[in-house]
Scaffold this motif. Sequence first.
Motif, mmCIF file in Angstrom:
data_model
loop_
_atom_site.group_PDB
_atom_site.id
_atom_site.type_symbol
_atom_site.label_atom_id
_atom_site.label_comp_id
_atom_site.label_asym_id
_atom_site.label_seq_id
_atom_site.Cartn_x
_atom_site.Cartn_y
_atom_site.Cartn_z
ATOM 1 N N ASP A 45 0.832 -1.201 0.000
ATOM 2 C CA ASP A 45 0.000 0.000 0.000
ATOM 3 C C ASP A 45 0.864 1.247 0.000
ATOM 4 O OD1 ASP A 45 0.696 0.740 2.686
ATOM 5 O OD2 ASP A 45 -0.787 -0.686 3.444
ATOM 6 N N ASN A 46 0.222 2.384 0.010
ATOM 7 C CA ASN A 46 0.935 3.661 -0.113
ATOM 8 C C ASN A 46 1.341 4.265 1.225
ATOM 9 O OD1 ASN A 46 0.844 3.668 -2.943
ATOM 10 N ND2 ASN A 46 -1.226 4.539 -2.957
ATOM 11 N N ASP A 47 1.244 3.503 2.286
ATOM 12 C CA ASP A 47 1.688 3.967 3.603
ATOM 13 C C ASP A 47 2.316 2.782 4.323
ATOM 14 O OD1 ASP A 47 2.177 5.180 6.000
ATOM 15 O OD2 ASP A 47 0.082 5.609 6.494
ATOM 16 N N MET A 48 3.510 2.437 3.892
ATOM 17 C CA MET A 48 4.196 1.254 4.410
ATOM 18 C C MET A 48 5.568 1.664 4.923
ATOM 19 S SD MET A 48 4.579 -2.411 2.440
ATOM 20 C CE MET A 48 5.414 -1.682 1.019
ATOM 21 N N THR A 49 5.907 1.226 6.136
ATOM 22 C CA THR A 49 7.235 1.513 6.661
ATOM 23 C C THR A 49 8.237 0.558 6.028
ATOM 24 O OG1 THR A 49 7.073 -0.023 8.521
ATOM 25 C CG2 THR A 49 6.215 2.218 8.868
ATOM 26 N N SER B 4 -5.032 3.733 -6.770
ATOM 27 C CA SER B 4 -3.889 3.656 -5.858
ATOM 28 C C SER B 4 -2.573 3.872 -6.589
ATOM 29 C CB SER B 4 -3.867 2.304 -5.143
ATOM 30 O OG SER B 4 -3.639 1.245 -6.060
ATOM 31 N N ASN B 5 -2.535 3.496 -7.878
ATOM 32 C CA ASN B 5 -1.315 3.712 -8.664
ATOM 33 C C ASN B 5 -1.070 5.186 -8.927
ATOM 34 O OD1 ASN B 5 -0.440 0.831 -9.518
ATOM 35 N ND2 ASN B 5 -2.637 0.861 -9.941
ATOM 36 N N VAL B 6 -2.141 5.945 -9.095
ATOM 37 C CA VAL B 6 -2.007 7.394 -9.274
ATOM 38 C C VAL B 6 -1.579 8.031 -7.954
ATOM 39 C CG1 VAL B 6 -3.168 9.516 -9.980
ATOM 40 C CG2 VAL B 6 -3.787 7.341 -11.057
ATOM 41 N N GLU B 7 -2.207 7.598 -6.864
ATOM 42 C CA GLU B 7 -1.858 8.126 -5.548
ATOM 43 C C GLU B 7 -0.397 7.846 -5.212
ATOM 44 O OE1 GLU B 7 -3.768 9.974 -3.418
ATOM 45 O OE2 GLU B 7 -5.146 10.066 -5.124
ATOM 46 N N ALA B 8 0.113 6.733 -5.713
ATOM 47 C CA ALA B 8 1.501 6.354 -5.425
ATOM 48 C C ALA B 8 2.501 7.345 -5.985
ATOM 49 C CB ALA B 8 1.780 4.959 -5.991
ATOM 50 N N LEU B 9 2.097 8.108 -7.004
ATOM 51 C CA LEU B 9 3.008 9.058 -7.638
ATOM 52 C C LEU B 9 3.084 10.390 -6.894
ATOM 53 C CD1 LEU B 9 2.068 8.465 -11.386
ATOM 54 C CD2 LEU B 9 3.926 7.431 -10.076
ATOM 55 N N LYS B 10 2.247 10.560 -5.894
ATOM 56 C CA LYS B 10 2.239 11.822 -5.153
ATOM 57 C C LYS B 10 3.243 11.769 -4.012
ATOM 58 C CE LYS B 10 -2.669 12.581 -6.140
ATOM 59 N NZ LYS B 10 -4.024 12.794 -5.560
ATOM 60 N N TYR B 11 3.899 12.879 -3.760
ATOM 61 C CA TYR B 11 4.811 12.961 -2.620
ATOM 62 C C TYR B 11 4.617 14.283 -1.912
ATOM 63 C CZ TYR B 11 7.687 15.563 -6.009
ATOM 64 O OH TYR B 11 8.134 16.453 -6.957
ATOM 65 N N THR B 12 4.979 14.314 -0.651
ATOM 66 C CA THR B 12 4.846 15.542 0.143
ATOM 67 C C THR B 12 6.190 16.168 0.465
ATOM 68 O OG1 THR B 12 4.865 14.239 2.189
ATOM 69 C CG2 THR B 12 2.701 14.730 1.200
ATOM 70 N N HIS B 13 7.256 15.347 0.497
ATOM 71 C CA HIS B 13 8.609 15.837 0.779
ATOM 72 C C HIS B 13 9.567 15.187 -0.208
ATOM 73 C CE1 HIS B 13 6.443 16.488 4.559
ATOM 74 N NE2 HIS B 13 7.331 17.415 4.865
ATOM 75 N N TYR B 14 10.527 15.970 -0.665
ATOM 76 C CA TYR B 14 11.427 15.510 -1.719
ATOM 77 C C TYR B 14 12.847 15.924 -1.360
ATOM 78 C CZ TYR B 14 13.299 15.174 -6.532
ATOM 79 O OH TYR B 14 14.021 14.848 -7.655
ATOM 80 N N VAL B 15 13.749 14.944 -1.309
ATOM 81 C CA VAL B 15 15.154 15.273 -1.066
ATOM 82 C C VAL B 15 16.005 14.693 -2.186
ATOM 83 C CG1 VAL B 15 14.888 15.387 1.432
ATOM 84 C CG2 VAL B 15 15.526 13.218 0.375
ATOM 85 N N PHE B 16 17.137 15.342 -2.468
ATOM 86 C CA PHE B 16 18.048 14.865 -3.500
ATOM 87 C C PHE B 16 18.819 13.645 -3.005
ATOM 88 C CE2 PHE B 16 18.608 19.412 -5.354
ATOM 89 C CZ PHE B 16 17.351 19.313 -5.932
#
Length: 444
Positions: A186-190, A386-398
């Motif tokens: 799922d899209n919220d997995m540790t 869920s595949n579309v939701e998977a492409l979303k991010y809230t924080h991005y680091v290099f």
Amino acid sequence: MRLKKLAALSMASVMAVSMTACGGGDKAADKAPAAEAGKETKAAEASKDGKQVLSVSTWDNDTSPQFQAIVDAYMEKNPNVEIKIIDTAADEYNNSLGISLSAAQPDPDIIWVKDMGSMLQMADKKQLLPIDDFIAKDSFDLSIYNGAAEQLKYNDTTYALPYRNDWYVLYYNKDLFDAAGVEYPDNDMTWQEYWDLAAKMTSGEGSAKVYGTHNHTWQALVTNWAVQDGEHTVVEKDYSFLKPWYEATLALQDGGYIQDYATLKTANIHYSSVFKNQQCAMMPMGTWFIATMMQSQTDGETDFNWGVATIPHPENTEAGYTVGALTPVAISAYTDQPDLSWDFLKFAASEEAAEILAEQGVFTGIQTEASLQKIASAENFPEGESNVEALKYTHYVFDRPLDPQIEAIRTPLNEVNEMILIGEYTVDEGIEELNKRVAEIKGW
């Protein structure tokens, strides 16, 4: 023994994915005569039909949609502007651009930056135009890039805006999960949940074995998750923060849940073949692999069902943290069209441009619902919201920070990564070696 084993495994440096610009001072005095002649030529061209002329640098433009689509769209919106493309083969791009900039030529005005290291070199040589004054004057909102624009700052100066963007997601084989009767990622997995799932999804023996997941040989496939929370980078005085991530990777390898590093290196196995041949149930990889899988299905190379999930996250963060690399777009310090160049730069890195590029299957530094839906509606993109939701991010680091010595530092990062994963260094020995070698490079 270590050196012999190192040689036997063909110890090439592991390539990290990368998956890797108003006012800039008075540049006119620094320009060579050739640049002034070029300026006059451009002015003469503009006077012929009344159009302003802007030049942009690209690589492999004929075989890639990522540049031409934006150039065409800008000219359609601005019929008084003619854009000239200076195209070079990808492997010659940085060298050709460097020659032009060394001569202080006014062309190109706009520079698409092929890799972050070259951007730092151009900035150090004062070949890129700082754009902070432009940003302030137009109250340009950098928050649309979810933190990526701020990370592009170098020496507290903004030289570029995010253009193309790729980040890490988790790919999985739906058919293998269905056969095992296990729920999809799922899209919220540790990461711990992911490791447990990898163990559950491992089955079979020998050539018929299916691994629960797959780690490619890039050093980034370990260190990315250590920097994912934004607390550290791969340029540090103390690399002890890497220890739990190397221990987890070794545990996956020792448990037989991933193919071991030595086998992958010795056989020169590419990650795409492992996933396409259904030899693994999951695989962390960059968003560029989406287009690869879609094309593979179009060509009839693969016919199994697959999906994408948000990359797993550390315990101390929430879902939506990811790691990636950008293609920035900047302005030459020698441009004779600074205002027009800034106008083009804003458009190239805008939401409108993001939606245009989405039609070409290209991800950008901006995520909009419209651009995501366009990508999701493309032929052979996995079905399901869920595949579309998977492409979303809230924080991005290099995956690699903007550090002028990052290319030199990559050497010990790659070499130590390999030594740890083939068992020639303990994790503690590897960290000690990294601390020592990076300190020598940085002069700490």
